[in-house]
Write an enzyme that holds these catalytic residues in place. Structure first.
Site, PDB file in Angstrom:
ATOM      1  N   HIS A 239       0.867  -1.204   0.000  1.00 13.31           N
ATOM      2  CA  HIS A 239       0.000   0.000   0.000  1.00 13.31           C
ATOM      3  C   HIS A 239       0.890   1.235   0.000  1.00 13.31           C
ATOM      4  CE1 HIS A 239      -3.799   2.202   1.512  1.00 13.31           C
ATOM      5  NE2 HIS A 239      -2.889   3.134   1.273  1.00 13.31           N
TER       6      HIS A 239
ATOM      7  N   HIS B 245       1.532   5.394  -1.680  1.00 16.55           N
ATOM      8  CA  HIS B 245       1.170   6.568  -2.478  1.00 16.55           C
ATOM      9  C   HIS B 245       2.444   7.156  -3.077  1.00 16.55           C
ATOM     10  CE1 HIS B 245      -2.952   6.623  -0.915  1.00 16.55           C
ATOM     11  NE2 HIS B 245      -2.394   6.165   0.192  1.00 16.55           N
TER      12      HIS B 245
ATOM     13  N   LYS C 181      -9.412  -0.248  -6.077  1.00 14.18           N
ATOM     14  CA  LYS C 181      -9.441   0.386  -4.750  1.00 14.18           C
ATOM     15  C   LYS C 181     -10.761   1.096  -4.503  1.00 14.18           C
ATOM     16  CE  LYS C 181      -7.874   1.971  -0.853  1.00 14.18           C
ATOM     17  NZ  LYS C 181      -6.676   2.729  -0.533  1.00 14.18           N
TER      18      LYS C 181
ATOM     19  N   HIS D 264     -10.460   1.280   1.586  1.00 14.28           N
ATOM     20  CA  HIS D 264     -10.262   2.264   2.652  1.00 14.28           C
ATOM     21  C   HIS D 264     -11.480   2.089   3.547  1.00 14.28           C
ATOM     22  CE1 HIS D 264      -8.882   6.103   4.522  1.00 14.28           C
ATOM     23  NE2 HIS D 264     -10.113   5.983   4.988  1.00 14.28           N
TER      24      HIS D 264
ATOM     25  N   HIS E  37      -4.624  -0.511   5.760  1.00 16.50           N
ATOM     26  CA  HIS E  37      -4.175   0.286   6.925  1.00 16.50           C
ATOM     27  C   HIS E  37      -5.090   0.153   8.145  1.00 16.50           C
ATOM     28  CE1 HIS E  37      -7.077   3.025   5.151  1.00 16.50           C
ATOM     29  NE2 HIS E  37      -6.239   3.670   4.375  1.00 16.50           N
TER      30      HIS E  37
ATOM     31  N   ASP F 264       1.438   2.661   3.498  1.00 14.28           N
ATOM     32  CA  ASP F 264       0.582   3.838   3.297  1.00 14.28           C
ATOM     33  C   ASP F 264       1.424   5.119   3.334  1.00 14.28           C
ATOM     34  OD1 ASP F 264      -1.730   5.290   2.808  1.00 14.28           O
ATOM     35  OD2 ASP F 264      -2.353   5.315   4.910  1.00 14.28           O
TER      36      ASP F 264
END
Ligand SMILES: NC(=O)N[C@@H](CC(=O)O)C(=O)O
Ligand SMILES: [Zn+2]
Ligand SMILES: [Zn+2]
Length: 345
Positions: free
Chosen positions: A14, A16, A100, A137, A175, A248
């Site tokens: 995970h 970004h 996602k 999420h 997460h 994350d």
């Protein structure tokens, strides 16, 4: 004697990376230590199609320093009106590994997220049929629900029905931050797994307020109380293959964080493996780090395990006060503080 250990090279399930100069600056931090990463699709213009994912993947590979090897595993951003046909296209692409789900308004760049899971049911059915994992999420956005309860309520309201309605769909609750999530994933069938970040394993919610408001500890889902953090450490170090590493890591400029309306996201890619090592060492579970970081995720995604290795040594170093990412500066976790472990390169 110097303490040192070697593990199969890990993956980050995970991450970004952002885009443009920010991506080019962040990418080497991950690529130095991780072989692959699941790249989140929440760009300013979300990655909603296979074509957009391909172009984004090309930009990432073009930005990769010549001496580094790294495989970006791409994801699609689920919206209310994703056509069902995009799922077969994704499955056949060979580079899209998952879709996602963001509840609309839940987090950074989630304005295009799903307003009602029911609207995505035909897409989810196609994912179940073609065996393309769903990443969640997992927070409700209902303003009547306390910010600290949003993950637990999501599990009751949405995840339980989802697992009943799509028993064959592989899902990752991303997460996770609560004992409720740990317990749910533990008792669920093997198609349900979870990622755990380093910051949720290291910090409890006191870190948000220590000596004053700490915007660089603000992320979503929010840090939780100590008992919840301890439950996450138990899960991560248990050896249970349903739990695996997902940083994350989410860079935002210092300006965007230190603001009257600060952005959610913590940057950890500069020291991710070193942070996880600290956690596992403190829990007396260093021997379980390799499975958590290097085996469980690839097994769940049905990708081959990595073959090469990474070595860590107990040697301290100081995290920079800030990192220079293009025109932005990013304040990384532990800025100005000491790390106990170093990755040998
Ligand atoms: N975790 C965060 O606090 N922020 C992430 C989005 C997300 O993963 O929810 C980001 O993109 O900045
Ligand atoms: Zn998220
Ligand atoms: Zn994220």
């Amino acid at each position: 004697m110097v303490k040192r250990f070697t593990l199969i090279r890990p993956d980050d399930w995970h991450l970004h990376l952002r885009d443009g100069a920010m991506m080019a600056a962040a990418l080497p931090d991950t690529a130095r230590h991780f072989a692959r990463a699941i790249v989140m699709p929440n760009l300013q213009t979300p990655i909603t199609t296979v074509d957009l994912a391909q172009a984004y993947r090309d930009r990432i590979l073009a930005a990769l320093p010549a001496d580094m090897r790294f495989e970006p595993l791409m994801t699609l951003y689920l919206t209310d009106n994703m056509p069902v046909s995009e799922i077969a296209k994704a499955k056949n692409s060979g580079f899209v590994q998952a879709v996602k789900y963001y509840p609309t308004g839940a987090t950074t760049h989630s304005e295009h997220g799903v307003t009602d899971l029911k609207r995505a049911y035909s897409v989810l059915a196609a994912m179940e049929k073609l065996d393309l994992p769903l990443l969640l999420h997992g927070e409700v956005t209902d303003s009547a629900v306390d910010m600290f309860d949003r993950e637990a309520v999501f599990i009751d309201r949405h995840l339980m029905p989802l697992t009943r309605d799509f028993p064959g769909l592989r899902m990752v609750l991303e997460h996770i931050t609560t004992r409720a999530a740990v317990d749910f994933v533990r008792q669920a069938p093997n198609n349900v797994a979870a990622t755990i970040t380093a910051h949720h394993l290291l910090l409890n919610r006191n870190a948000l307020f220590e000596g004053g408001l700490q915007p660089h500890h603000y992320c979503l889902p929010l840090l939780k109380r100590e008992t919840q953090r301890a439950a996450l450490v138990d899960a991560a170090t248990s050896g249970n293959p349903k739990f695996f590493l997902g940083t994350d890591s989410a860079p935002h400029s210092r300006q965007a964080k230190e603001s009257a309306c600060g952005c959610a996201g913590i940057y950890t890619a500069h020291a991710a493996m070193e942070l996880y090592t600290e956690i596992f060492e403190r829990a007396g579970a260093l021997d379980r780090l390799e499975a958590f970081a290097s085996f469980h995720g690839s097994d769940f995604y049905r990708l081959p395990r990595n073959r090469d290795t990474l070595t860590l040594e107990q040697r301290s170093w100081t995290v920079p006060e800030e990192l220079y990412f293009g025109k932005d500066t990013v304040v990384p976790l532990r800025a100005g503080k000491t790390m106990a472990w170093t990755v040998l390169t």
